[in-house]
Design a protein around this motif. Structure first.
Motif, PDB file in Angstrom:
ATOM      1  N   TYR A 162       0.857  -1.190   0.000  1.00 12.85           N
ATOM      2  CA  TYR A 162       0.000   0.000   0.000  1.00 12.85           C
ATOM      3  C   TYR A 162       0.888   1.232   0.000  1.00 12.85           C
ATOM      4  O   TYR A 162       1.750   1.388   0.858  1.00 12.85           O
ATOM      5  CB  TYR A 162      -0.914   0.018   1.228  1.00 12.85           C
ATOM      6  CG  TYR A 162      -1.933   1.150   1.170  1.00 12.85           C
ATOM      7  CD1 TYR A 162      -3.148   0.970   0.523  1.00 12.85           C
ATOM      8  CD2 TYR A 162      -1.661   2.398   1.725  1.00 12.85           C
ATOM      9  CE1 TYR A 162      -4.080   1.994   0.438  1.00 12.85           C
ATOM     10  CE2 TYR A 162      -2.579   3.429   1.644  1.00 12.85           C
ATOM     11  CZ  TYR A 162      -3.789   3.220   1.001  1.00 12.85           C
ATOM     12  OH  TYR A 162      -4.698   4.241   0.916  1.00 12.85           O
ATOM     13  N   HIS A 163       0.654   2.113  -0.985  1.00 19.49           N
ATOM     14  CA  HIS A 163       1.392   3.367  -1.077  1.00 19.49           C
ATOM     15  C   HIS A 163       0.543   4.479  -0.468  1.00 19.49           C
ATOM     16  O   HIS A 163      -0.535   4.788  -0.972  1.00 19.49           O
ATOM     17  CB  HIS A 163       1.713   3.682  -2.535  1.00 19.49           C
ATOM     18  CG  HIS A 163       2.317   5.038  -2.729  1.00 19.49           C
ATOM     19  ND1 HIS A 163       1.590   6.115  -3.194  1.00 19.49           N
ATOM     20  CD2 HIS A 163       3.573   5.502  -2.495  1.00 19.49           C
ATOM     21  CE1 HIS A 163       2.367   7.182  -3.250  1.00 19.49           C
ATOM     22  NE2 HIS A 163       3.571   6.829  -2.832  1.00 19.49           N
ATOM     23  N   ASN A 164       1.036   5.070   0.594  1.00 16.77           N
ATOM     24  CA  ASN A 164       0.256   6.095   1.302  1.00 16.77           C
ATOM     25  C   ASN A 164       0.487   7.497   0.753  1.00 16.77           C
ATOM     26  O   ASN A 164       1.514   7.803   0.131  1.00 16.77           O
ATOM     27  CB  ASN A 164       0.626   6.104   2.783  1.00 16.77           C
ATOM     28  CG  ASN A 164       2.055   6.562   3.022  1.00 16.77           C
ATOM     29  OD1 ASN A 164       2.982   5.768   2.952  1.00 16.77           O
ATOM     30  ND2 ASN A 164       2.242   7.850   3.286  1.00 16.77           N
ATOM     31  N   LEU A 209      -4.361   4.997   8.231  1.00 19.84           N
ATOM     32  CA  LEU A 209      -3.245   4.137   7.853  1.00 19.84           C
ATOM     33  C   LEU A 209      -3.008   3.045   8.897  1.00 19.84           C
ATOM     34  O   LEU A 209      -2.627   1.922   8.555  1.00 19.84           O
ATOM     35  CB  LEU A 209      -1.966   4.960   7.644  1.00 19.84           C
ATOM     36  CG  LEU A 209      -0.856   4.267   6.858  1.00 19.84           C
ATOM     37  CD1 LEU A 209      -1.321   3.864   5.461  1.00 19.84           C
ATOM     38  CD2 LEU A 209       0.390   5.157   6.762  1.00 19.84           C
ATOM     39  N   GLU A 210      -3.242   3.352  10.170  1.00 20.65           N
ATOM     40  CA  GLU A 210      -3.163   2.322  11.210  1.00 20.65           C
ATOM     41  C   GLU A 210      -4.211   1.250  10.969  1.00 20.65           C
ATOM     42  O   GLU A 210      -3.930   0.045  11.058  1.00 20.65           O
ATOM     43  CB  GLU A 210      -3.357   2.943  12.590  1.00 20.65           C
ATOM     44  CG  GLU A 210      -2.245   3.851  13.046  1.00 20.65           C
ATOM     45  CD  GLU A 210      -2.542   4.483  14.399  1.00 20.65           C
ATOM     46  OE1 GLU A 210      -3.678   4.330  14.908  1.00 20.65           O
ATOM     47  OE2 GLU A 210      -1.642   5.131  14.948  1.00 20.65           O
ATOM     48  N   ARG A 211      -5.422   1.684  10.669  1.00 25.18           N
ATOM     49  CA  ARG A 211      -6.483   0.712  10.405  1.00 25.18           C
ATOM     50  C   ARG A 211      -6.129  -0.179   9.223  1.00 25.18           C
ATOM     51  O   ARG A 211      -6.366  -1.402   9.252  1.00 25.18           O
ATOM     52  CB  ARG A 211      -7.805   1.429  10.120  1.00 25.18           C
ATOM     53  CG  ARG A 211      -8.509   2.024  11.345  1.00 25.18           C
ATOM     54  CD  ARG A 211      -9.980   2.313  11.016  1.00 25.18           C
ATOM     55  NE  ARG A 211     -10.661   1.093  10.635  1.00 25.18           N
ATOM     56  CZ  ARG A 211     -11.796   1.042   9.923  1.00 25.18           C
ATOM     57  NH1 ARG A 211     -12.360   2.165   9.494  1.00 25.18           N
ATOM     58  NH2 ARG A 211     -12.355  -0.109   9.623  1.00 25.18           N
ATOM     59  N   ILE A 212      -5.585   0.406   8.178  1.00 22.07           N
ATOM     60  CA  ILE A 212      -5.263  -0.372   6.979  1.00 22.07           C
ATOM     61  C   ILE A 212      -4.324  -1.525   7.315  1.00 22.07           C
ATOM     62  O   ILE A 212      -4.526  -2.663   6.861  1.00 22.07           O
ATOM     63  CB  ILE A 212      -4.663   0.546   5.900  1.00 22.07           C
ATOM     64  CG1 ILE A 212      -5.763   1.427   5.283  1.00 22.07           C
ATOM     65  CG2 ILE A 212      -3.955  -0.267   4.813  1.00 22.07           C
ATOM     66  CD1 ILE A 212      -5.261   2.502   4.354  1.00 22.07           C
ATOM     67  N   TYR A 213      -3.310  -1.266   8.135  1.00 23.81           N
ATOM     68  CA  TYR A 213      -2.357  -2.328   8.454  1.00 23.81           C
ATOM     69  C   TYR A 213      -2.832  -3.225   9.595  1.00 23.81           C
ATOM     70  O   TYR A 213      -2.549  -4.424   9.588  1.00 23.81           O
ATOM     71  CB  TYR A 213      -0.982  -1.728   8.763  1.00 23.81           C
ATOM     72  CG  TYR A 213      -0.340  -1.141   7.525  1.00 23.81           C
ATOM     73  CD1 TYR A 213      -0.067  -1.950   6.427  1.00 23.81           C
ATOM     74  CD2 TYR A 213      -0.045   0.204   7.432  1.00 23.81           C
ATOM     75  CE1 TYR A 213       0.485  -1.427   5.270  1.00 23.81           C
ATOM     76  CE2 TYR A 213       0.512   0.739   6.281  1.00 23.81           C
ATOM     77  CZ  TYR A 213       0.775  -0.073   5.203  1.00 23.81           C
ATOM     78  OH  TYR A 213       1.317   0.445   4.049  1.00 23.81           O
ATOM     79  N   GLU A 214      -3.568  -2.674  10.542  1.00 24.39           N
ATOM     80  CA  GLU A 214      -4.051  -3.493  11.658  1.00 24.39           C
ATOM     81  C   GLU A 214      -5.158  -4.456  11.226  1.00 24.39           C
ATOM     82  O   GLU A 214      -5.290  -5.548  11.787  1.00 24.39           O
ATOM     83  CB  GLU A 214      -4.568  -2.601  12.788  1.00 24.39           C
ATOM     84  CG  GLU A 214      -3.470  -1.873  13.544  1.00 24.39           C
ATOM     85  CD  GLU A 214      -4.015  -0.938  14.610  1.00 24.39           C
ATOM     86  OE1 GLU A 214      -5.263  -0.918  14.810  1.00 24.39           O
ATOM     87  OE2 GLU A 214      -3.211  -0.228  15.238  1.00 24.39           O
TER      88      GLU A 214
END
Length: 260
Positions: free
Chosen positions: A133-135, A149-154
């Motif tokens: 994922y490119h932020n 972004l935390e939600r995306i990885y968690e």
């Protein structure tokens, strides 16, 4: 510290110089002569070269493809086509480039994006490939009480989604690039290296050559290496002059300060 062979360029920086086959071939030659060893394919029309041709013309100039950016819509909705393209290119990594059309103020749309990324990433992982994922800075908005972004990885499986941290956009969003790399140890195979320069006449910031901004890339690269980064990809969305000059300046800073 990483080896110089691990540093590449994203072709998006040179998007205005790869619009024809002739220009693209000249661009590949210039990138190689600078000293870079790989490219991330982005901003290059798929109509210019077949996958086999692209691998061949890059290889003739001492370049490999370290990763690609594919259409976000295609990654989510036509994952099999993305898998087939990567297999033809012989590339393991691609990155979801931009959340086009996603309303980050709508929790349900964020939920759907996260689920879509995890589902697409699972298909890719089953094929031996890796979705990253490119932020940008948008992901530093909040959703359901957390930074998006935390939600995306968690809320995704590390096997299904890994990271392509973009240093400029993390800082623009108020985060720490080195801190995010520490938090994503073992999940950060790609890094977008993009320096951050404050403008003297406004509160805004601009892109800069590596070493010409205010980021501590010694720390960033140290944390990236500890996180397992394989490919360090230089990107400069806009340049003050000739982008080839900017990429050359970045390479010289990297060569002198960031590699074995």
């Amino acid at each position: 510290m990483p080896k110089i062979e691990q540093f590449g360029v994203i072709l998006y920086t040179l998007r205005d110089f790869v619009k024809t086959r002739e220009d693209a071939l000249a661009t590949f030659e210039k990138v190689s002569k600078m000293g870079y060893k790989s490219v991330q394919v982005s901003g290059l029309s798929a109509d210019l070269f077949s996958e086999q041709e692209l691998v061949e013309v890059l290889g003739e100039r001492g370049l490999t493809i370290c990763a690609t950016h594919e259409s976000g819509e295609q990654i989510l909705n036509e994952t099999d086509k993305v898998i087939a393209r990567l297999q033809k290119l012989g590339v393991r990594y691609t990155a979801y480039p931009y959340p086009a059309g996603v309303d980050f103020s709508n929790d349900e749309e964020v939920d759907a994006l996260i689920k879509g990324l995890n589902d697409a990433g699972r298909k890719m992982a089953d094929a031996g490939l890796v979705l990253c994922y490119h932020n940008h800075h948008h992901e530093f908005q909040h959703s359901r009480g957390k930074v998006i972004l935390e939600r995306i990885y968690e809320e995704t499986d590390a096997r299904c989604l890994q990271a392509e941290i973009d240093t400029f956009w993390v800082q623009r969003g108020g985060g720490s690039p080195a801190g995010w790399l520490r938090g994503l140890k073992g999940r950060s195979p790609l890094l977008h290296m993009k320096d951050y320069r404050l403008k003297s006449d406004s509160l805004d910031a601009d892109y800069a050559e590596i070493g010409n901004g205010n980021m501590d890339f010694v720390e960033i690269v140290r944390e990236a290496e500890a996180a397992g980064c394989e490919h360090y990809i230089v990107e400069q969305d806009t340049c003050p002059g000739d982008p080839f000059d900017s990429l050359s300046q970045s390479f010289e800073y990297i060569r002198k300060n960031l590699v074995w």
